[in-house]
Design a protein around this motif. Sequence first.
Motif, short mmCIF file in Angstrom:
data_model
loop_
_atom_site.label_atom_id
_atom_site.label_comp_id
_atom_site.label_asym_id
_atom_site.label_seq_id
_atom_site.Cartn_x
_atom_site.Cartn_y
_atom_site.Cartn_z
N GLY A 6 4.96 -3.32 8.43
CA GLY A 6 4.28 -2.03 8.57
C GLY A 6 5.29 -0.91 8.67
N PHE A 7 4.83 0.30 8.54
CA PHE A 7 5.67 1.48 8.72
C PHE A 7 5.15 2.25 9.92
CE2 PHE A 7 8.78 2.64 5.35
CZ PHE A 7 8.78 1.41 4.70
N PRO A 48 -10.88 1.42 8.93
CA PRO A 48 -10.30 0.11 9.22
C PRO A 48 -8.78 0.23 9.22
CG PRO A 48 -11.12 0.19 6.96
CD PRO A 48 -11.58 1.44 7.63
N ASP A 49 -8.12 -0.56 10.05
CA ASP A 49 -6.66 -0.60 10.06
C ASP A 49 -6.24 -1.71 9.10
OD1 ASP A 49 -3.92 -1.21 10.68
OD2 ASP A 49 -4.17 0.09 12.44
N ILE A 50 -5.69 -1.32 7.97
CA ILE A 50 -5.39 -2.30 6.91
C ILE A 50 -4.27 -3.24 7.36
CG2 ILE A 50 -4.59 -2.52 4.51
CD1 ILE A 50 -5.90 0.35 4.15
N LEU A 51 -3.23 -2.66 7.95
CA LEU A 51 -2.09 -3.47 8.42
C LEU A 51 -2.55 -4.50 9.44
CD1 LEU A 51 0.97 -4.01 8.68
CD2 LEU A 51 1.10 -2.08 10.25
N THR A 94 0.87 -1.18 0.00
CA THR A 94 0.00 0.00 0.00
C THR A 94 0.91 1.23 0.00
OG1 THR A 94 -0.17 0.34 2.40
CG2 THR A 94 -1.71 -1.22 1.42
N ARG A 141 0.86 -4.53 18.77
CA ARG A 141 -0.54 -4.16 18.65
C ARG A 141 -1.13 -4.57 17.30
NH1 ARG A 141 0.18 0.88 19.67
NH2 ARG A 141 -0.28 1.80 17.66
N LYS A 142 -0.34 -4.38 16.25
CA LYS A 142 -0.87 -4.64 14.90
C LYS A 142 -0.72 -6.11 14.51
CE LYS A 142 -0.85 -0.04 13.45
NZ LYS A 142 -1.69 0.72 12.54
N CYS A 166 2.79 -2.45 4.19
CA CYS A 166 1.83 -1.34 4.29
C CYS A 166 2.59 -0.05 4.51
CB CYS A 166 0.87 -1.59 5.45
SG CYS A 166 -0.22 -2.99 5.14
N VAL A 167 2.72 0.73 3.46
CA VAL A 167 3.47 1.98 3.55
C VAL A 167 2.53 3.18 3.53
CG1 VAL A 167 5.56 3.12 2.69
CG2 VAL A 167 5.16 0.74 2.10
N ALA A 168 1.30 2.94 3.10
CA ALA A 168 0.36 4.05 2.92
C ALA A 168 0.14 4.82 4.22
CB ALA A 168 -0.98 3.52 2.40
N VAL A 204 -2.56 6.02 5.83
CA VAL A 204 -4.02 5.87 5.79
C VAL A 204 -4.64 6.85 6.79
CG1 VAL A 204 -5.91 4.21 6.07
CG2 VAL A 204 -3.65 3.42 5.31
N ALA A 205 -5.68 7.54 6.36
CA ALA A 205 -6.37 8.45 7.29
C ALA A 205 -6.98 7.62 8.42
CB ALA A 205 -7.46 9.21 6.54
N ASP A 206 -6.76 8.04 9.64
CA ASP A 206 -7.29 7.28 10.77
C ASP A 206 -8.81 7.38 10.86
OD1 ASP A 206 -4.88 6.22 11.87
OD2 ASP A 206 -4.34 8.27 12.42
N LYS A 256 3.87 -0.92 18.52
CA LYS A 256 3.01 -1.05 17.32
C LYS A 256 3.11 -2.45 16.73
CE LYS A 256 2.37 2.71 15.31
NZ LYS A 256 2.59 3.96 14.64
O1 C5P Z 1 -1.12 3.31 13.65
P1 C5P Z 1 -0.26 3.98 12.66
O2 C5P Z 1 -1.02 4.78 11.64
O3 C5P Z 1 0.87 4.75 13.24
O4 C5P Z 1 0.41 2.76 11.89
C1 C5P Z 1 1.17 2.93 10.72
C2 C5P Z 1 1.18 1.65 9.93
O5 C5P Z 1 -0.12 1.11 9.85
C3 C5P Z 1 1.59 1.87 8.50
O6 C5P Z 1 2.18 0.69 8.03
C4 C5P Z 1 0.28 2.14 7.82
O7 C5P Z 1 0.34 1.85 6.44
C5 C5P Z 1 -0.63 1.18 8.54
N1 C5P Z 1 -2.03 1.61 8.65
C6 C5P Z 1 -3.01 0.93 7.96
N2 C5P Z 1 -4.32 1.29 8.11
C7 C5P Z 1 -4.66 2.31 8.91
C8 C5P Z 1 -3.69 3.01 9.61
C9 C5P Z 1 -2.38 2.65 9.47
O8 C5P Z 1 -2.67 0.01 7.21
N3 C5P Z 1 -5.93 2.63 9.03
#
Ligand code: C5P
Length: 400
Positions: free
Chosen positions: A326-327, A308-311, A197, A344-345, A275-277, A279-281, A341
């Motif tokens: 993840g990043f 949704p948290d994609i990672l 991403t 958690r992820k 997952c580099v994107a 992503v808007a929280d 993180k």
């Molecule tokens: O929680 P945080 O945003 O700091 O985590 C960053 C990592 O999680 C990145 O790898 C980002 O691409 C991924 N991410 C995601 N979906 C989200 C938020 C963050 O995949 N909604």
Amino acid sequence: MGASALSEKRVLLIVGGGIAAYKALELIRLLRKAGVGVRPILTAAGAQFVTPLSLSALAEDKVYSELFSLTDEAEMGHIELSRSADLVVVAPATADLMAKAANGLAGDLAATTLLATDKPVLMAPAMNVRMWEHAATQRNLATLRADGVVFVGPDEGAMACGEYGAGRMAEPPAIFAAIMAALGRGGPLEGKRAVITAGPTAEPIDPVRLITNRSSGKQGYAIAQALAALGADVTLVSGPTALAAPAGVRRVEVETACQMLAACESALPADIAVCVAAVADWRPQNLQGSKIKKGADGPPALGLVENPDILATLSKSNRRPKLVVGFAAETDDVEANAAAKLARKGCDWIVANDVGQGGTLGGDDNAVAIVTSEGIERWDRMAKGEVARRLAARIAQEFQ
Ligand code: C5P
């Protein structure tokens, strides 16, 4: 396989005689920047358009031109030269060079090299439209294709001779991309599928307004390209960016986090997810069907809901890729936060970068630390392309 896997790759670049030869200089620059070695062969006709000195300075290597040069032959015989690279590239590939190669002629160094090589060959044709469309050239093209030569271009457009049509050499970024894809074939990640991403997401408030961020997508795109260069089958799920899709990479363009997650899930099964994107929280709770009017009541209250948290979703999926990376863009306590993180992820590695030092987001370089269950590895600040190549090499190591 070490971190320098790609930098060990070499291209033998045959520069033929055509006005497009000047574009070979830019091609060399792009290849060198990507860490690929370039050894130029300049034909006598090519030397009418560019000088050996320019080629040699950009390639940081000797330029070969003569078949019967005693000094060249003593240093590296032409047979050895033809096998000294991973890929032979002909740019510009003139009608004459194509005809020679199609018929197995070996009257000069370039033709002999093409006949003697046991490496894949990529050609970027450049010639006048009538020459390109001539039955003889089209016959040679069919023969070369049947022999396994890969072609990039020619493009259609205005020509130096004043005519218009097919025959312009492909632009250097397109040739570069084709070379990177060709170099990846047979690489250590051949047969592995990767989902990446990249970029920001854009969450609409109403038809004209959105919530987004400053992510450029550069780091994610570079990782997609680096993984493809090692042979991986890459799906790049990208938010809105100004970047061109790297060659040999399947790009799926999305806008919102929900679309990004859906695109990632449809790219499964995969062996690798990165997952580099950014992503808007959160996203606006209610998407307004028409533009919100500025009224007497003051600014509207924007209700937000969590995205949704994609990672985390990919990490916990029952179709979880074997390696999930993840990043973490942090401003304080970068490594401690990254370790938290990771847990958690539920991913395997976190690439932590300090966005507080200024310039990482949207910039061209990055200083990262790789956090895994085994500990922390700190890398010096380097170009995002180099971070990507190192990370790809480390991923390849994981699969060996
Ligand atoms: O929680 P945080 O945003 O700091 O985590 C960053 C990592 O999680 C990145 O790898 C980002 O691409 C991924 N991410 C995601 N979906 C989200 C938020 C963050 O995949 N909604």
